[in-house]
Design a protein around this motif. Structure first.
Motif, mmCIF file in Angstrom:
data_model
loop_
_atom_site.group_PDB
_atom_site.id
_atom_site.type_symbol
_atom_site.label_atom_id
_atom_site.label_comp_id
_atom_site.label_asym_id
_atom_site.label_seq_id
_atom_site.Cartn_x
_atom_site.Cartn_y
_atom_site.Cartn_z
ATOM 1 N N CYS A 6 20.537 41.076 63.993
ATOM 2 C CA CYS A 6 20.226 39.889 63.190
ATOM 3 C C CYS A 6 20.257 40.243 61.703
ATOM 4 C CB CYS A 6 18.872 39.297 63.582
ATOM 5 S SG CYS A 6 17.508 40.432 63.474
ATOM 6 N N SER A 7 20.238 39.222 60.876
ATOM 7 C CA SER A 7 20.322 39.465 59.437
ATOM 8 C C SER A 7 18.949 39.376 58.776
ATOM 9 C CB SER A 7 21.286 38.473 58.784
ATOM 10 O OG SER A 7 20.918 37.173 59.139
ATOM 11 N N TYR A 8 17.964 38.868 59.513
ATOM 12 C CA TYR A 8 16.635 38.691 58.924
ATOM 13 C C TYR A 8 15.625 38.537 60.037
ATOM 14 C CZ TYR A 8 13.024 36.789 55.822
ATOM 15 O OH TYR A 8 11.860 36.585 55.124
ATOM 16 N N PHE A 9 14.487 39.173 59.901
ATOM 17 C CA PHE A 9 13.432 39.010 60.897
ATOM 18 C C PHE A 9 12.104 38.888 60.170
ATOM 19 C CE2 PHE A 9 10.255 40.803 63.868
ATOM 20 C CZ PHE A 9 10.413 39.896 64.898
ATOM 21 N N ARG A 10 11.370 37.830 60.489
ATOM 22 C CA ARG A 10 10.123 37.585 59.771
ATOM 23 C C ARG A 10 9.005 37.211 60.740
ATOM 24 N NH1 ARG A 10 8.117 35.458 54.682
ATOM 25 N NH2 ARG A 10 6.405 34.063 55.142
ATOM 26 N N GLU B 196 24.225 42.612 55.562
ATOM 27 C CA GLU B 196 23.631 41.418 56.158
ATOM 28 C C GLU B 196 23.512 41.488 57.678
ATOM 29 O OE1 GLU B 196 25.263 37.773 54.720
ATOM 30 O OE2 GLU B 196 25.179 38.417 52.651
ATOM 31 N N LEU B 197 23.534 42.697 58.241
ATOM 32 C CA LEU B 197 23.335 42.826 59.688
ATOM 33 C C LEU B 197 22.578 44.113 60.022
ATOM 34 C CD1 LEU B 197 24.065 41.177 62.231
ATOM 35 C CD2 LEU B 197 25.994 42.709 62.553
ATOM 36 N N MET B 198 21.542 43.971 60.815
ATOM 37 C CA MET B 198 20.767 45.148 61.233
ATOM 38 C C MET B 198 20.485 45.032 62.731
ATOM 39 S SD MET B 198 17.041 44.105 59.792
ATOM 40 C CE MET B 198 16.402 42.466 60.173
ATOM 41 N N PHE C 125 5.237 39.646 57.455
ATOM 42 C CA PHE C 125 6.000 40.866 57.727
ATOM 43 C C PHE C 125 7.455 40.459 57.825
ATOM 44 C CE2 PHE C 125 8.185 43.313 61.032
ATOM 45 C CZ PHE C 125 8.099 44.577 60.491
ATOM 46 N N GLU C 126 8.336 41.169 57.144
ATOM 47 C CA GLU C 126 9.757 40.816 57.223
ATOM 48 C C GLU C 126 10.623 42.073 57.150
ATOM 49 O OE1 GLU C 126 10.697 38.271 53.910
ATOM 50 O OE2 GLU C 126 9.979 39.723 52.466
ATOM 51 N N VAL C 127 11.783 42.010 57.794
ATOM 52 C CA VAL C 127 12.755 43.106 57.766
ATOM 53 C C VAL C 127 14.115 42.514 57.465
ATOM 54 C CG1 VAL C 127 13.536 45.171 58.970
ATOM 55 C CG2 VAL C 127 11.546 43.977 59.804
ATOM 56 N N PHE C 128 14.879 43.192 56.624
ATOM 57 C CA PHE C 128 16.245 42.728 56.372
ATOM 58 C C PHE C 128 17.113 43.887 55.902
ATOM 59 C CE2 PHE C 128 13.428 41.768 52.844
ATOM 60 C CZ PHE C 128 14.037 42.379 51.773
ATOM 61 N N PRO C 129 18.452 43.804 56.120
ATOM 62 C CA PRO C 129 19.334 44.880 55.676
ATOM 63 C C PRO C 129 19.673 44.740 54.189
ATOM 64 C CG PRO C 129 20.562 43.269 56.961
ATOM 65 C CD PRO C 129 19.168 42.753 56.862
ATOM 66 N N THR D 210 17.746 49.633 55.334
ATOM 67 C CA THR D 210 17.008 48.418 55.704
ATOM 68 C C THR D 210 15.664 48.415 54.972
ATOM 69 O OG1 THR D 210 16.182 49.582 57.650
ATOM 70 C CG2 THR D 210 17.993 48.068 57.996
#
Lengths: 115, 168
Positions: free
Chosen positions: A69-73, A100-102, B139-143, B149
């Motif tokens: 995904c590109s974002y996780f919150r 924009e992808l992890m 809490f957030e994660v992004f590349p 990351t």
């Protein structure tokens, strides 16, 4: 929208065949695991998931779920759900794939036990 | 419900003060603050314009709060913040490429943020990690675009008005 439980069913079925006759599936653990998968599914529904994979590790019998995904919150509304899932897993991994992808991976305890 | 009404009338007052008379409330609420892939350029532009106006209003509201109140650091949240910062450093100590940083009172006085940046963030102790997520507000994660990351633990209420210190 991804259907995690369908993929999990398939992977676990293949794993059970591969690991037999030394290991057998613990049905009770599997049922609980499926409940957690449903929670993960709803957690990732709110975050734009581009891909999903499940893998049974033959070395230690653990299950690994990976989401691209590109974002996780997580905020106050989803905190309880996330905590329930994260608490259950053995480890978490966030890896960069491309701009924009992890990939976020969760490793869960073994579903198979010695027969 | 009363709070929603106050927020709405405050927003309308703000639009009048700024001389913005073409704000499309119906569309703003229908769009649910998001653009769809099939929206044409005009619709996207309109949505972005509405969002910019709304964000400016939020910005002004927070700045007014900061200006009109005597603020002091919130001891409880500062303590939580330090606890999470130190624990996060311990959680990623084996990762030589990981950097852990903290920011307090940026961009607003009430906010704080702990950031972990690494190409591959590995959490081997999810139990502790869950506790940290529960202490933080977001809490957030992004590349990032440099092959790494970023993981953020966000905190609110880092400062509080002096007259509310007894409650917190």
């Amino acid at each position: 929208m991804i259907n995690i439980v369908d993929v999990i069913n398939e992977v676990v079925e293949m794993g059970t065949e591969d690991f037999a006759p030394v290991y057998k599936l613990n049905e009770k653990s599997f049922e609980i695991f499926k409940q957690y998968c449903k929670v993960i599914e709803s957690l990732f529904e709110e975050n734009d998931v581009k891909g999903f994979s499940a893998q049974a590790n033959e070395d230690d019998m653990t299950m690994k779920l990976s989401f691209e995904c590109s974002y996780f919150r997580i905020d106050n509304d989803t905190k309880t759900k996330a905590a329930a899932v994260f608490r259950r897993c053995l480890s978490m991994n966030v890896a960069w794939l491309e701009d924009e992808l992890m990939e976020i991976s969760f490793t869960f305890p073994p579903l198979w036990e010695r027969a | 419900m009363a709070e929603d009404k106050d927020l709405f009338s405050d927003f309308v007052d703000y639009l009048n003060e700024e001389g913005i008379y073409d704000f499309d409330f119906e569309e703003f609420l229908e769009e649910n603050l998001e653009c769809d892939d099939d929206d044409d350029d005009d619709e996207v532009e309109e949505s972005m314009k509405n969002m910019d106006i709304f964000l400016s209003y939020i910005d002004k509201t927070i700045r007014d709060f900061e200006t009109n109140n005597n603020l002091m650091l919130n001891p409880k949240r500062m303590c939580d913040f330090s606890k999470v910062y130190e624990t996060v450093k311990l959680l990623v100590k084996d990762d030589k490429k990981a950097t852990v940083t903290q920011k307090i009172n940026e961009p607003y006085l009430t906010m704080g943020c702990i950031t972990v940046i690494s190409p591959n963030i590995i959490i081997k102790n999810p139990q502790t990690f869950v506790k940290l997520i529960n202490i933080a507000d977001t809490f957030e994660v992004f590349p990032l675009t440099n092959g790494k990351t970023q993981m953020n633990f966000g905190f609110n209420d880092m400062v509080i008005p002096l007259d509310k210190t007894k409650d917190k």
